[in-house]
Design a protein around this motif. Structure first.
Motif, PDB file in Angstrom:
ATOM      1  N   TYR A  85       0.896  -1.157   0.168  1.00 31.34           N
ATOM      2  CA  TYR A  85       0.105  -0.005  -0.114  1.00 31.34           C
ATOM      3  C   TYR A  85       0.738   1.336  -0.077  1.00 31.34           C
ATOM      4  N   ASP A  86       1.915   1.356   0.884  1.00 30.76           N
ATOM      5  CA  ASP A  86       2.679   2.364   0.831  1.00 30.76           C
ATOM      6  C   ASP A  86       3.499   2.783  -0.445  1.00 30.76           C
ATOM      7  N   GLU A  87       3.868   1.611  -1.420  1.00 31.18           N
ATOM      8  CA  GLU A  87       4.501   1.655  -2.573  1.00 31.18           C
ATOM      9  C   GLU A  87       3.612   2.197  -3.563  1.00 31.18           C
ATOM     10  N   PHE A  88       2.394   1.456  -3.734  1.00 30.80           N
ATOM     11  CA  PHE A  88       1.451   1.685  -4.875  1.00 30.80           C
ATOM     12  C   PHE A  88       0.177   1.851  -4.551  1.00 30.80           C
ATOM     13  N   GLY A  89      -0.247   2.359  -3.318  1.00 28.74           N
ATOM     14  CA  GLY A  89      -1.596   2.766  -3.050  1.00 28.74           C
ATOM     15  C   GLY A  89      -2.585   1.688  -3.117  1.00 28.74           C
ATOM     16  N   ALA A  90      -3.759   1.643  -3.077  1.00 27.60           N
ATOM     17  CA  ALA A  90      -4.850   0.735  -2.993  1.00 27.60           C
ATOM     18  C   ALA A  90      -4.850  -0.441  -3.965  1.00 27.60           C
ATOM     19  N   GLU A  91      -4.275   0.357  -5.191  1.00 29.27           N
ATOM     20  CA  GLU A  91      -4.315  -0.698  -6.361  1.00 29.27           C
ATOM     21  C   GLU A  91      -3.193  -1.865  -6.147  1.00 29.27           C
ATOM     22  N   GLY A  92      -2.252  -1.573  -5.234  1.00 28.91           N
ATOM     23  CA  GLY A  92      -1.251  -2.814  -4.764  1.00 28.91           C
ATOM     24  C   GLY A  92      -1.827  -3.809  -4.100  1.00 28.91           C
ATOM     25  N   LEU A  93      -3.252  -3.562  -3.634  1.00 25.71           N
ATOM     26  CA  LEU A  93      -3.785  -4.682  -2.879  1.00 25.71           C
ATOM     27  C   LEU A  93      -4.976  -5.394  -3.559  1.00 25.71           C
ATOM     28  N   GLN A  94      -5.163  -5.199  -4.854  1.00 25.58           N
ATOM     29  CA  GLN A  94      -5.869  -5.846  -5.681  1.00 25.58           C
ATOM     30  C   GLN A  94      -5.580  -7.266  -5.940  1.00 25.58           C
ATOM     31  N   ALA A  95      -6.284  -8.052  -6.149  1.00 25.12           N
ATOM     32  CA  ALA A  95      -6.241  -9.541  -6.653  1.00 25.12           C
ATOM     33  C   ALA A  95      -5.402  -9.460  -8.053  1.00 25.12           C
ATOM     34  N   GLY A  96      -4.485 -10.364  -7.769  1.00 21.70           N
ATOM     35  CA  GLY A  96      -3.557 -10.350  -9.404  1.00 21.70           C
ATOM     36  C   GLY A  96      -2.530  -9.362  -9.591  1.00 21.70           C
ATOM     37  N   PHE A  97      -2.343  -8.251  -8.742  1.00 17.13           N
ATOM     38  CA  PHE A  97      -1.506  -7.404  -8.715  1.00 17.13           C
ATOM     39  C   PHE A  97      -0.150  -7.992  -8.640  1.00 17.13           C
ATOM     40  N   ASN A  98       0.946  -7.493  -9.444  1.00 15.99           N
ATOM     41  CA  ASN A  98       2.269  -8.173  -9.353  1.00 15.99           C
ATOM     42  C   ASN A  98       3.156  -7.020  -9.244  1.00 15.99           C
ATOM     43  N   ALA A  99       3.819  -6.753  -8.042  1.00 10.60           N
ATOM     44  CA  ALA A  99       4.575  -5.869  -7.565  1.00 10.60           C
ATOM     45  C   ALA A  99       5.750  -5.607  -8.509  1.00 10.60           C
ATOM     46  N   GLU A 100       6.156  -6.638  -8.799  1.00  5.74           N
ATOM     47  CA  GLU A 100       7.644  -6.618  -9.810  1.00  5.74           C
ATOM     48  C   GLU A 100       7.246  -6.235 -10.946  1.00  5.74           C
ATOM     49  N   GLN A 101       6.160  -6.617 -11.551  1.00  4.13           N
ATOM     50  CA  GLN A 101       5.937  -6.066 -12.820  1.00  4.13           C
ATOM     51  C   GLN A 101       5.521  -4.645 -12.932  1.00  4.13           C
ATOM     52  N   ALA A 102       5.045  -4.139 -11.702  1.00  3.40           N
ATOM     53  CA  ALA A 102       4.521  -2.794 -11.782  1.00  3.40           C
ATOM     54  C   ALA A 102       5.819  -1.822 -11.661  1.00  3.40           C
ATOM     55  N   ARG A 103       6.908  -2.361 -10.911  1.00  6.26           N
ATOM     56  CA  ARG A 103       8.189  -1.744 -10.854  1.00  6.26           C
ATOM     57  C   ARG A 103       8.868  -1.675 -12.185  1.00  6.26           C
ATOM     58  N   GLU A 104       8.517  -2.615 -12.983  1.00  6.73           N
ATOM     59  CA  GLU A 104       9.095  -2.691 -14.251  1.00  6.73           C
ATOM     60  C   GLU A 104       8.521  -1.443 -15.190  1.00  6.73           C
ATOM     61  N   TYR A 105       7.123  -1.477 -14.975  1.00  9.51           N
ATOM     62  CA  TYR A 105       6.383  -0.289 -15.754  1.00  9.51           C
ATOM     63  C   TYR A 105       6.880   1.075 -15.118  1.00  9.51           C
ATOM     64  N   LYS A 106       7.357   1.397 -13.902  1.00  7.39           N
ATOM     65  CA  LYS A 106       7.943   2.485 -13.377  1.00  7.39           C
ATOM     66  C   LYS A 106       9.250   2.657 -14.221  1.00  7.39           C
ATOM     67  N   LYS A 107      10.040   1.698 -14.334  1.00  9.07           N
ATOM     68  CA  LYS A 107      11.231   1.837 -14.922  1.00  9.07           C
ATOM     69  C   LYS A 107      11.042   2.402 -16.299  1.00  9.07           C
ATOM     70  N   TRP A 108       9.993   1.801 -16.986  1.00  4.65           N
ATOM     71  CA  TRP A 108       9.599   2.288 -18.201  1.00  4.65           C
ATOM     72  C   TRP A 108       9.293   3.509 -18.256  1.00  4.65           C
ATOM     73  N   GLN A 109       8.683   4.060 -17.636  1.00  6.60           N
ATOM     74  CA  GLN A 109       8.167   5.431 -17.281  1.00  6.60           C
ATOM     75  C   GLN A 109       9.250   6.301 -17.169  1.00  6.60           C
ATOM     76  N   SER A 110      10.446   5.910 -16.427  1.00  4.34           N
ATOM     77  CA  SER A 110      11.451   6.674 -16.196  1.00  4.34           C
ATOM     78  C   SER A 110      12.277   6.715 -17.391  1.00  4.34           C
ATOM     79  N   PHE A 111      12.251   5.894 -18.268  1.00  2.00           N
ATOM     80  CA  PHE A 111      12.877   6.227 -19.562  1.00  2.00           C
ATOM     81  C   PHE A 111      12.115   7.080 -20.770  1.00  2.00           C
ATOM     82  N   GLY A 112      11.170   7.796 -20.100  1.00  2.00           N
ATOM     83  CA  GLY A 112      10.468   8.734 -21.104  1.00  2.00           C
ATOM     84  C   GLY A 112       9.127   8.137 -21.627  1.00  2.00           C
TER      85      GLY A 112
END
Length: 389
Positions: free
Chosen positions: A67-94
């Protein structure tokens, strides 16, 4: 607007687990539906309070960290934290500009992903190279097991040693019994997806490079069904569930008792996680446990200690007779083999160690004092000769 669970409980983000539990208990007592019958406002507040405590009140399952890292979305069933971090990495590259060119040219990529479509497609665990949270079950998010839950319970030592069965009432999410967790209305007919026109893909962004992604509405199937009216498409419903559990004989402090299939429901109709009961044991006034052995102090009279005798001693299995050897000193330890705690793994029994405590009579009788004075003559040495630091 996303819910702020810390604000709901009235605590700071740095609050300890004890502070969170105290805040929850205080608010729960105030807004519990049983205390406010028929009050819809109180019922809604209690639901939000319970939801906040479920997210923040147990650091062992890392819900609070998610919750601290992703908010309420991080508590949804099926949410994958590692994949979400990859998405943040993608965002950081423009935000994906030129991502395909970098991956093809050997530049920095995105871990296991070669383009932003791969990141989006797998962010929430959707199968088929991507997908969305809604739509026809053939293209829906892939089936994943639900997260495990933890629940603390406190029991007395005798219950822990003997084991027992009990029933817990827990407020938790369960798979919707109408749609089986799919989120689709099982009574509705299949129709062409209105968002993608049946193609299963949608264009993303404008510019010199055209990208497409899996349709988030139908999950790439090109077809959809109406949303389940009972769970509103979530695939889950929240309510109070009664759970029958068995606490095994000999369970120790801090042990985790697994209740299969009673965790969070899985995503896409997947199997539920498990419930782990974290057992805490209240101290016993007479017994103390060390490993699988139990310790107990047994008071004896002066005559029993000097002449020997038999004392009745309580055990987990009932009363037994303990033979006291003649000439016993206070603190002498006698072993009752196999009368200790059961090891939950090996099923072997520990021992009961009885520590003798000589108790003089509580009296100011002249005869008793005279008898005690007579006994003084029989001490062969100073009883405190070794008493030094």
């Amino acid at each position: 607007m996303a819910k702020d669970y810390y604000k709901i409980l009235g605590v700071s983000k740095s609050a300890s687990q004890d502070d969170i539990k105290k805040a929850y208990r205080k608010l729960a007592r105030k807004w519990h539906p049983d205390i406010n019958p028929g009050d819809e406002k109180a019922e809604k507040k209690f639901k939000n309070i319970s939801e906040a405590h479920d997210a923040l009140g147990n650091v062992e399952v890392e819900k609070r960290k998610l919750y601290d890292e992703f908010g309420a979305e991080g508590l949804q069933a099926g949410f994958n934290a590692e994949q979400a971090r990859e998405y943040k990495k993608w965002q950081s590259f423009g935000g994906g500009a030129g991502t395909r060119g970098r991956a093809a040219g050997g530049g920095q990529g995105f871990g296991q992903y070669q383009s932003y479509e791969d990141v989006f497609g797998d962010l929430f665990g959707f199968g088929g190279g991507g997908g969305g949270p809604r739509g026809f079950s053939a293209g829906r998010q892939r089936t994943t097991k639900g997260r495990d839950l933890e629940h603390e319970m406190t029991i007395d030592m005798m219950s822990a040693l003997r084991g027992f069965e009990t029933e817990l009432s827990m407020r938790k999410a369960s798979a919707c019994d109408r749609c089986g967790g799919s989120g689709d209305d099982p009574n509705s007919s299949v129709s062409t997806c209105a968002s993608c026109g049946g193609t299963g893909r949608m264009n993303v962004g404008d510019g010199p490079m055209n990208f497409t992604k899996i349709c988030p509405e139908c999950g790439g199937a090109g077809q959809s069904r109406a949303t389940c009216p009972q769970c509103k498409g979530a695939g889950q419903t929240t309510g109070v569930e009664k759970i029958r559990v068995t606490i095994p004989k000999g369970v120790k402090e801090g042990a985790k008792v697994r209740v299969s299939g009673k965790g969070e429901p899985g995503a896409g109709g997947g199997p539920p996680g498990d419930l782990f009961l974290v057992v805490h044991i209240k101290p016993h006034p007479l017994l103390k446990r060390e490993g699988d052995d139990l310790h107990i102090d047994v008071p004896v009279t002066i005559h029993e200690a000097m002449a020997g005798g038999t004392a009745t001693v309580p055990t987990v299995d009932g009363q037994v007779n303990l033979k006291i050897p003649a000439g016993s000193q206070s603190g002498k330890t006698l072993k009752l083999k196999g009368k200790g705690a059961i090891n939950t793994k090996t099923k072997a029994r520990g021992d009961l160690l009885a520590h003798l405590v000589i108790r003089p009579p509580k009296t100011d009788s002249a005869d008793a004092l005279k008898a005690a004075e007579t006994l003084e003559e029989y001490y062969e040495e100073d009883v405190r000769k070794d008493l030094r630091l």
